[in-house]
Write a protein that holds these residues in place. Structure first.
Motif, short mmCIF file in Angstrom:
data_model
loop_
_atom_site.label_atom_id
_atom_site.label_comp_id
_atom_site.label_asym_id
_atom_site.label_seq_id
_atom_site.Cartn_x
_atom_site.Cartn_y
_atom_site.Cartn_z
N ARG A 86 0.80 -1.22 0.00
CA ARG A 86 0.00 0.00 0.00
C ARG A 86 0.83 1.27 0.00
NH1 ARG A 86 -5.40 -1.43 3.62
NH2 ARG A 86 -6.12 -3.10 2.24
N ARG A 142 2.19 9.42 -6.23
CA ARG A 142 2.53 10.82 -5.94
C ARG A 142 3.67 11.34 -6.82
NH1 ARG A 142 1.39 9.06 -0.59
NH2 ARG A 142 3.59 8.62 -0.18
N SER A 176 1.03 4.02 -3.24
CA SER A 176 0.67 5.41 -2.97
C SER A 176 1.85 6.35 -3.26
CB SER A 176 0.23 5.55 -1.50
OG SER A 176 -0.08 6.89 -1.20
N TYR A 194 -5.27 3.29 -0.09
CA TYR A 194 -3.82 3.14 0.06
C TYR A 194 -3.16 4.41 0.59
CZ TYR A 194 -3.71 -1.27 -2.61
OH TYR A 194 -3.87 -2.57 -3.04
N LEU A 212 -6.96 3.37 -4.46
CA LEU A 212 -5.88 4.33 -4.27
C LEU A 212 -6.13 5.22 -3.06
CD1 LEU A 212 -5.19 5.29 -7.99
CD2 LEU A 212 -3.66 4.03 -6.49
N ARG A 213 -7.38 5.61 -2.86
CA ARG A 213 -7.71 6.39 -1.66
C ARG A 213 -7.42 5.56 -0.40
NH1 ARG A 213 -7.32 9.75 -4.61
NH2 ARG A 213 -8.81 11.23 -5.46
N PHE A 221 -3.39 7.53 -1.14
CA PHE A 221 -3.12 8.51 -2.18
C PHE A 221 -4.24 9.54 -2.21
CE2 PHE A 221 -3.56 9.81 -6.74
CZ PHE A 221 -2.42 10.60 -6.77
#
Length: 383
Positions: free
Chosen positions: A143, A151, A147, A170, A167-168, A172
Motif C-alpha cells: 500500500r 505521488r 501510494s 492506500y 488508491l484512496r 493517495f
C-alpha cells in the motif's frame, strides 16, 4: 507526439492490461502519433513487431512470485540493452504498473524530460494470495509503495471506480481521473457466433450463457457454477460455455454440473465470435476493476449478469444492459433467469450494444491524447 509505454505485460499474454495497452497503442498510432512499447519478452511473441521493444523476462521468476503462467516477470535491463533502446526524444511516458515498469518509466522520463502518466489497473490486495508472503505483510509493503509511486507521476488514471477507491484506501490523496478501457467495436459489430456454437454442439435456438476470462481463485468460479446449476433446474435446456484457462480450471471442471463445457483458451481473434454466440454473460467475480471481457461482452450484444462489484456497478445499467446481483448462487441464478426471459432478452441485448459505444477505441484514444496534452502543458521535472 512520441509516446513511450512501459508495461509489465503485453501481447501475446492474455489479460486485460495487455489487451487494452495494445488497443491504446493502435488507436494513438491511428491518430498520427509515434508509439514505442517497452514490454517483457514472451516465447510466443512475433518475430517482428513494429514499435515494440522487448526487455528480458523470466517465467521462473513469475512462478516464484505467484504470477499467472502467461505473465512473464520483467527483468531490469542492463546498461547495454538500455543504451540500444530509443529513449531519447520521448514527449510523454505512460506506465501501467507501479513496480519495476513504473521505476523504469520514471527513470526514462527523467532522461527525456518527459511527464509520466500512470494507469492503476489492478486491485493488488485481491492477488496477494499468489505471493509467497503472509497477506498482512503483503498489504503493509504494497500500500505505501503504490501510494508513493502515484505521488511521483504527473497524472493518475483508473479504469474503474474500484481503482479510485483502492488508491484512496492506500493513502493517495491526489487527483485520480476515471478513464475506462477501450474496445474495438468494429471487431464485434459483424461477429457471428454460429460457428462457435456449432463447434461446441449448441443449437442455434438453445439459450447459451458464456463466461470468459482467467480461471483463478479470485473469479469465484464455484459460485458461478452453482448459480448456473440452479438456473438450469428451472430451464433444463440452458448451456454454459466457460472460455479461458488458469490455475482453477481442473477444480472447476471437477465440480461443474451438467450443461457446462470448458472450451479452454481461445485465440483473441475468436473472442468476438465466442461472445457473439452468447445470449448472456455470467460472472461471479467481485474483484474486477473494469474487465475487458465484460466490455467486450456488451459490444457483442450479451447482457451482463454479474456479482456486485465496483466494476459491475460501473458497467451495468439495471434492466437496460444487464443486472447486478449479490455474489450468491441463488441471487445470480435468479438474475440469469430474468435476463434470459424471452420477452426481455432482445431489449437487453440491444441495450448491451448501445452501452458499449462509449468505450469505442477512436473515442478512448482521443481522450488519452487529451490527457497527454494536459500533462505536457504543465510539465514538471522528476526527482
Amino acid at each position: 507526439m512520441r509516446i513511450g509505454i512501459v508495461t509489465a505485460t503485453y501481447l501475446p499474454s492474455r489479460n486485460g492490461v495487455a489487451t487494452s495497452t495494445a488497443l491504446f497503442a493502435r488507436g494513438l498510432r491511428e491518430r498520427g502519433h509515434e508509439v514505442l512499447v517497452f514490454a517483457p519478452r514472451h516465447p510466443q511473441m512475433p518475430p517482428h513487431e513494429d514499435g515494440v521493444y522487448r526487455l528480458n523476462s523470466s517465467f521462473a521468476g513469475a512462478r516464484a512470485l505467484g504470477a499467472p503462467a502467461d505473465y512473464p516477470v520483467m527483468l531490469a535491463p542492463g546498461p547495454r540493452l538500455t543504451a540500444r533502446l530509443p529513449l531519447r526524444g520521448l514527449d510523454v511516458v505512460h506506465t501501467m504498473h507501479p513496480f519495476l515498469a513504473g521505476r523504469l518509466a520514471l527513470r526514462w522520463a527523467r532522461l527525456a524530460g518527459a511527464p509520466v502518466v500512470f494507469t492503476a489497473h489492478t486491485q493488488y490486495d485481491e492477488y496477494l494470495h499468489y505471493t509467497p508472503m503472509p497477506r498482512r505483510v503483503g498489504r503493509a509493503v504494497l500500500r505505501p509503495h503504490v501510494s508513493a509511486f502515484a505521488r511521483r507521476v504527473d497524472a493518475v488514471l483508473a479504469p474503474g471506480q474500484a481503482m479510485v477507491d483502492m488508491l484512496r484506501g492506500y493513502g493517495f490523496a491526489g487527483e485520480t481521473t476515471l478513464f475506462p478501457n477501450p474496445v474495438d467495436l468494429t471487431a464485434f459489430a459483424g461477429a457471428s457466433g454460429a460457428a462457435f456454437r456449432a463447434e461446441y454442439h449448441v443449437a442455434p435456438d438453445v439459450p447459451l450463457v458464456v463466461s470468459l476470462g482467467r480461471l483463478a481463485p479470485e473469479k469465484n468460479l464455484g459460485v458461478m457454477l452453482r448459480a448456473f446449476d440452479r438456473a438450469r433446474a428451472s430451464r433444463p435446456e440452458l448451456r454454459l460455455l466457460v472460455v479461458g484457462d488458469g490455475p482453477s480450471r481442473a477444480e472447476a471442471q471437477a465440480m461443474a454440473p451438467e450443461g457446462v463445457t470448458f472450451t479452454g483458451p481461445v485465440p483473441y481473434a475468436r473472442v468476438p465470435e465466442a461472445l457473439a454466440a452468447a445470449d448472456a454473460f455470467l460472472t461471479a467475480s467481485t474483484s474486477e476493476v473494469l474487465p475487458m471481457s465484460m466490455i467486450e461482452a456488451l459490444a457483442a450484444g450479451a447482457p451482463l449478469v454479474a456479482a456486485r462489484s465496483a466494476a459491475a456497478l460501473d458497467l451495468i445499467r439495471e434492466g437496460e444492459n444487464g443486472t447486478v446481483r449479490e455474489a450468491t448462487p441463488d441471487d445470480l441464478s435468479l438474475g440469469l433467469l430474468e435476463t434470459l426471459d424471452p420477452p426481455r432478452l432482445g431489449a437487453l441485448q440491444a441495450g448491451a450494444r448501445a452501452s458499449a459505444r462509449q468505450y469505442a477505441l477512436p473515442e478512448r484514444a482521443a481522450a488519452l491524447e487529451a490527457v497527454y496534452l494536459r500533462v505536457l502543458a504543465r510539465r514538471r521535472p522528476h526527482f
